[in-house]
Design an enzyme around this catalytic site. Structure first.
Site, PDB file in Angstrom:
ATOM      1  N   ARG A  32       0.851  -1.183   0.000  1.00 39.81           N
ATOM      2  CA  ARG A  32       0.000   0.000   0.000  1.00 39.81           C
ATOM      3  C   ARG A  32       0.892   1.240   0.000  1.00 39.81           C
ATOM      4  O   ARG A  32       1.735   1.396   0.881  1.00 39.81           O
ATOM      5  CB  ARG A  32      -0.893  -0.010   1.246  1.00 39.81           C
ATOM      6  CG  ARG A  32      -1.693   1.255   1.451  1.00 39.81           C
ATOM      7  CD  ARG A  32      -2.637   1.129   2.652  1.00 39.81           C
ATOM      8  NE  ARG A  32      -3.410   2.337   2.823  1.00 39.81           N
ATOM      9  CZ  ARG A  32      -3.273   3.189   3.843  1.00 39.81           C
ATOM     10  NH1 ARG A  32      -2.396   2.952   4.804  1.00 39.81           N
ATOM     11  NH2 ARG A  32      -4.012   4.273   3.910  1.00 39.81           N
ATOM     12  N   HIS A  71      -3.129  10.855   0.975  1.00 42.69           N
ATOM     13  CA  HIS A  71      -2.666  10.591   2.338  1.00 42.69           C
ATOM     14  C   HIS A  71      -2.105  11.901   2.883  1.00 42.69           C
ATOM     15  O   HIS A  71      -0.907  12.028   3.166  1.00 42.69           O
ATOM     16  CB  HIS A  71      -1.615   9.474   2.325  1.00 42.69           C
ATOM     17  CG  HIS A  71      -1.358   8.834   3.660  1.00 42.69           C
ATOM     18  ND1 HIS A  71      -1.427   7.470   3.857  1.00 42.69           N
ATOM     19  CD2 HIS A  71      -1.016   9.351   4.860  1.00 42.69           C
ATOM     20  CE1 HIS A  71      -1.132   7.189   5.127  1.00 42.69           C
ATOM     21  NE2 HIS A  71      -0.870   8.325   5.754  1.00 42.69           N
ATOM     22  N   GLU A 123      -7.622   7.985   6.356  1.00 36.40           N
ATOM     23  CA  GLU A 123      -7.935   8.531   7.681  1.00 36.40           C
ATOM     24  C   GLU A 123      -8.466   9.963   7.667  1.00 36.40           C
ATOM     25  O   GLU A 123      -7.835  10.873   8.219  1.00 36.40           O
ATOM     26  CB  GLU A 123      -6.695   8.477   8.580  1.00 36.40           C
ATOM     27  CG  GLU A 123      -6.133   7.100   8.791  1.00 36.40           C
ATOM     28  CD  GLU A 123      -5.015   7.056   9.845  1.00 36.40           C
ATOM     29  OE1 GLU A 123      -4.576   8.126  10.301  1.00 36.40           O
ATOM     30  OE2 GLU A 123      -4.602   5.954  10.218  1.00 36.40           O
ATOM     31  N   ASN A 161      -7.370   0.971   9.736  1.00 42.85           N
ATOM     32  CA  ASN A 161      -6.092   1.200  10.404  1.00 42.85           C
ATOM     33  C   ASN A 161      -6.349   1.118  11.901  1.00 42.85           C
ATOM     34  O   ASN A 161      -7.236   1.794  12.415  1.00 42.85           O
ATOM     35  CB  ASN A 161      -5.534   2.590  10.078  1.00 42.85           C
ATOM     36  CG  ASN A 161      -5.173   2.754   8.609  1.00 42.85           C
ATOM     37  OD1 ASN A 161      -5.206   1.794   7.841  1.00 42.85           O
ATOM     38  ND2 ASN A 161      -4.836   3.971   8.220  1.00 42.85           N
ATOM     39  N   TYR A 183      -4.480   1.098  15.795  1.00 44.43           N
ATOM     40  CA  TYR A 183      -3.309   1.219  16.668  1.00 44.43           C
ATOM     41  C   TYR A 183      -3.626   0.892  18.126  1.00 44.43           C
ATOM     42  O   TYR A 183      -2.876   0.178  18.769  1.00 44.43           O
ATOM     43  CB  TYR A 183      -2.678   2.615  16.533  1.00 44.43           C
ATOM     44  CG  TYR A 183      -2.000   2.768  15.177  1.00 44.43           C
ATOM     45  CD1 TYR A 183      -0.718   2.269  14.966  1.00 44.43           C
ATOM     46  CD2 TYR A 183      -2.672   3.336  14.097  1.00 44.43           C
ATOM     47  CE1 TYR A 183      -0.108   2.352  13.725  1.00 44.43           C
ATOM     48  CE2 TYR A 183      -2.062   3.419  12.843  1.00 44.43           C
ATOM     49  CZ  TYR A 183      -0.779   2.925  12.666  1.00 44.43           C
ATOM     50  OH  TYR A 183      -0.181   2.993  11.436  1.00 44.43           O
ATOM     51  N   GLU A 195      -3.341  -0.605   7.982  1.00 47.86           N
ATOM     52  CA  GLU A 195      -2.199  -0.200   8.813  1.00 47.86           C
ATOM     53  C   GLU A 195      -2.342  -0.834  10.177  1.00 47.86           C
ATOM     54  O   GLU A 195      -3.418  -0.823  10.775  1.00 47.86           O
ATOM     55  CB  GLU A 195      -2.149   1.325   9.058  1.00 47.86           C
ATOM     56  CG  GLU A 195      -1.704   2.151   7.894  1.00 47.86           C
ATOM     57  CD  GLU A 195      -1.651   3.648   8.215  1.00 47.86           C
ATOM     58  OE1 GLU A 195      -1.466   4.030   9.401  1.00 47.86           O
ATOM     59  OE2 GLU A 195      -1.820   4.436   7.278  1.00 47.86           O
TER      60      GLU A 195
HETATM   61  C1  PNW Z   1      -1.539   6.942  10.845  1.00 45.64           C
HETATM   62  N1  PNW Z   1      -4.242   8.640  16.457  1.00 45.64           N
HETATM   63  O1  PNW Z   1      -1.776   8.128  11.544  1.00 45.64           O
HETATM   64  C2  PNW Z   1      -1.156   7.387   9.458  1.00 45.64           C
HETATM   65  O2  PNW Z   1      -1.990   6.902   8.439  1.00 45.64           O
HETATM   66  C3  PNW Z   1       0.285   7.170   9.138  1.00 45.64           C
HETATM   67  O3  PNW Z   1       0.677   8.049   8.105  1.00 45.64           O
HETATM   68  C4  PNW Z   1       1.135   7.340  10.381  1.00 45.64           C
HETATM   69  O4  PNW Z   1       2.501   7.336  10.110  1.00 45.64           O
HETATM   70  C5  PNW Z   1       0.747   6.220  11.334  1.00 45.64           C
HETATM   71  O5  PNW Z   1      -0.641   6.185  11.575  1.00 45.64           O
HETATM   72  C6  PNW Z   1       1.485   6.277  12.663  1.00 45.64           C
HETATM   73  O6  PNW Z   1       1.191   7.478  13.338  1.00 45.64           O
HETATM   74  C7  PNW Z   1      -2.378   8.174  12.788  1.00 45.64           C
HETATM   75  O7  PNW Z   1      -3.761   9.408  17.302  1.00 45.64           O
HETATM   76  C8  PNW Z   1      -2.097   9.269  13.573  1.00 45.64           C
HETATM   77  O8  PNW Z   1      -5.328   8.006  16.689  1.00 45.64           O
HETATM   78  C9  PNW Z   1      -2.714   9.422  14.786  1.00 45.64           C
HETATM   79  C10 PNW Z   1      -3.625   8.469  15.220  1.00 45.64           C
HETATM   80  C11 PNW Z   1      -3.901   7.373  14.435  1.00 45.64           C
HETATM   81  C12 PNW Z   1      -3.256   7.225  13.222  1.00 45.64           C
END
Ligand code: PNW
Length: 443
Positions: A75, A119, A164, A288, A290, A349
């Protein structure tokens, strides 16, 4: 490790501004991120994407690494100002040529491209005209989608409109910690609608051009109330509406969620027909993930927002201080699948960063046991969601390379592959070898 089907897509993800560099080459225009990085105090230590991983020149080496790891999906995003410098009008042929070469290189190695059109690196001229706060940007996006498809549609099957939109709205326009650095709080809401409209108009343009696999990528977080107190439950619901449902309900149900907790009775700027465009059927949905979020009632009666982040305790944390909660990914996927009629899902992601000091390559390679543990537990969480009936078809690690981590500059390293930013040298970390072995075992 549970088994995944032999045709499951395994890969990595990147984004143009974070890896390409070559910001002044071959007619590229300026983006909001070039501008943001040049403003003192915006990005840690004044880091910029001017060189980044120099992927613009080293893409062959990067595709070779993916091939050595046995990955079958990649991707990446297209830099809008590289292929249409001012965001309107005639395309920049040399910019398109780069993606043409990249796509051919991927094809030569049997790697399925997942192309993201936007992006976050908006052409600066469009930002100067109002950026995502104005409706016109959504129409410009549809034209841009069409011109990229005209060049690459014969070889790229998977088209993702946006990455996002929540983060772009919240960090870029509400809080001002990302480009374009506007801190409008709830007045950023028009950006959400125009981003979603861009997704809808872009989807229509791609569909008309014959695209058959169109996706949207959102970042979602399962929201947990800090306690069983009704005030905390209401706050968690308000947060869920803003972070998750604002970008889900319009896409999958053709309506906006209730935002009265924010004093908003109606999302501004919605014209007749917009929600029909935004909710046109998709062929895939990119998630995505996290971490989950634990939410409590706002701190005082005059709090600016109807929630506060209560933090998650008692779990390991990544370099960003993000809590590591793999079961949150299972919960999220099962919950989304229950709430909505989803198309096939791709984890577009998932990954973790470790900060300075950079462990760097040594005689024993680049050890990153925390990342191996993170990926192992999260891939198991995907398997659990699949076992519970969620149609997940691919998993893409964020990220292939250590890269420009937005406001943190080069201080957070998300890569499976270590990058020495002084020389550009790539060294696969232990996690890259671990991922290669996992993928090989699934074939
Ligand atoms: C994503 N949060 O960003 C992006 O798609 C990427 O470009 C980035 O490098 C990656 O995650 C890591 O940060 C995020 O705070 C930024 O929830 C912030 C959040 C989630 C995703």
């Amino acid at each position: 490790m549970p088994r995944f089907p032999a045709d499951f897509l395994w890969g990595t993800a990147t984004a143009a501004y974070q890896i390409e560099g070559a910001v002044d080459e071959d007619g590229r225009g300026r983006s909001t991120w070039d501008t943001f990085c040049a403003e003192p105090g915006r990005v840690r230590d004044g880091h910029t994407g001017e060189v980044a991983c120099d992927h613009y020149h080293r893409y062959r080496e990067d595709v070779a690494i993916m091939a050595e790891l046995g990955l079958n999906a990649y991707r990446f995003s297209v830099s809008w100002p590289r292929v249409q410098p001012g965001g309107t009008g005639t395309p920049n042929a040399k910019g398109l040529d780069f993606y043409d070469r990249l796509v051919d290189e991927l094809a030569a190695h049997g790697i399925t491209p997942f192309l993201t059109l936007h992006h976050w690196d908006l052409p600066q001229e469009l930002e100067d005209a109002g950026g995502w706060l104005v409706r016109d940007t959504a129409y410009r996006f549809a034209d841009y989608a069409q011109l990229v498809h005209a060049r690459l549609g014969d070889r790229v099957a998977h088209w993702t409109t946006l990455n996002e939109p929540f983060v772009q709205m919240a960090f870029g326009y509400a809080l001002g910690v990302h480009a374009p650095g506007k801190a409008l709080l709830m007045d950023a809401l028009p950006a959400a609608h125009h981003l979603l409209l861009a997704h809808g108009l872009g989807t229509a343009a791609l569909r008309a051009a014959g695209a058959s696999r169109i996706l949207l990528t959102n970042n979602h977080t399962p929201v947990r109330p800090a306690s069983a107190d009704p005030a905390d439950i209401a706050a968690a619901d308000a947060y869920d509406a803003l972070h998750n449902r604002l970008f889900l309900d319009p896409v999958f149900e053709g309506r906006y969620p209730d935002l009265t907790a924010y004093g908003v009775s109606e999302v501004p700027g919605v014209a007749d027909g917009d929600l029909g465009l935004i909710s046109a059927p998709l062929d895939g949905f990119g998630v995505n993930y996290y971490n989950p979020t634990r939410i409590a009632a706002p701190e005082g009666p005059d709090a600016a927002l109807p929630f506060t982040d209560a933090g998650i305790t008692g779990v390991p944390r990544t370099g960003f201080d993000w809590p590591v909660v793999p079961e949150g990914l299972t919960d999220l996927l099962v919950d989304l699948n229950t709430r909505y009629d989803l198309p096939p899902v791709y984890i577009t992601e998932n990954g973790c960063s470790y900060p300075d000091p950079d462990p760097g390559p040594s005689d024993t390679g680049v050890p990153d046991p925390e990342r191996i543990a993170y990926l192992d537990s999260h891939i198991r969480a995907v398997a659990a969601a699949r076992a519970a009936g969620v149609d997940v078809r691919g998993y893409l690690v964020w990220s292939l390379l250590d890269n420009f981590e937005w406001a943190e500059g080069y201080h957070q390293r998300f890569g499976l592959v270590h990058v020495d930013f002084a020389t550009g040298k790539r060294t696969p970390k232990a996690s890259a070898h671990w991922y290669r072995d996992l993928v090989a075992a699934m074939r």
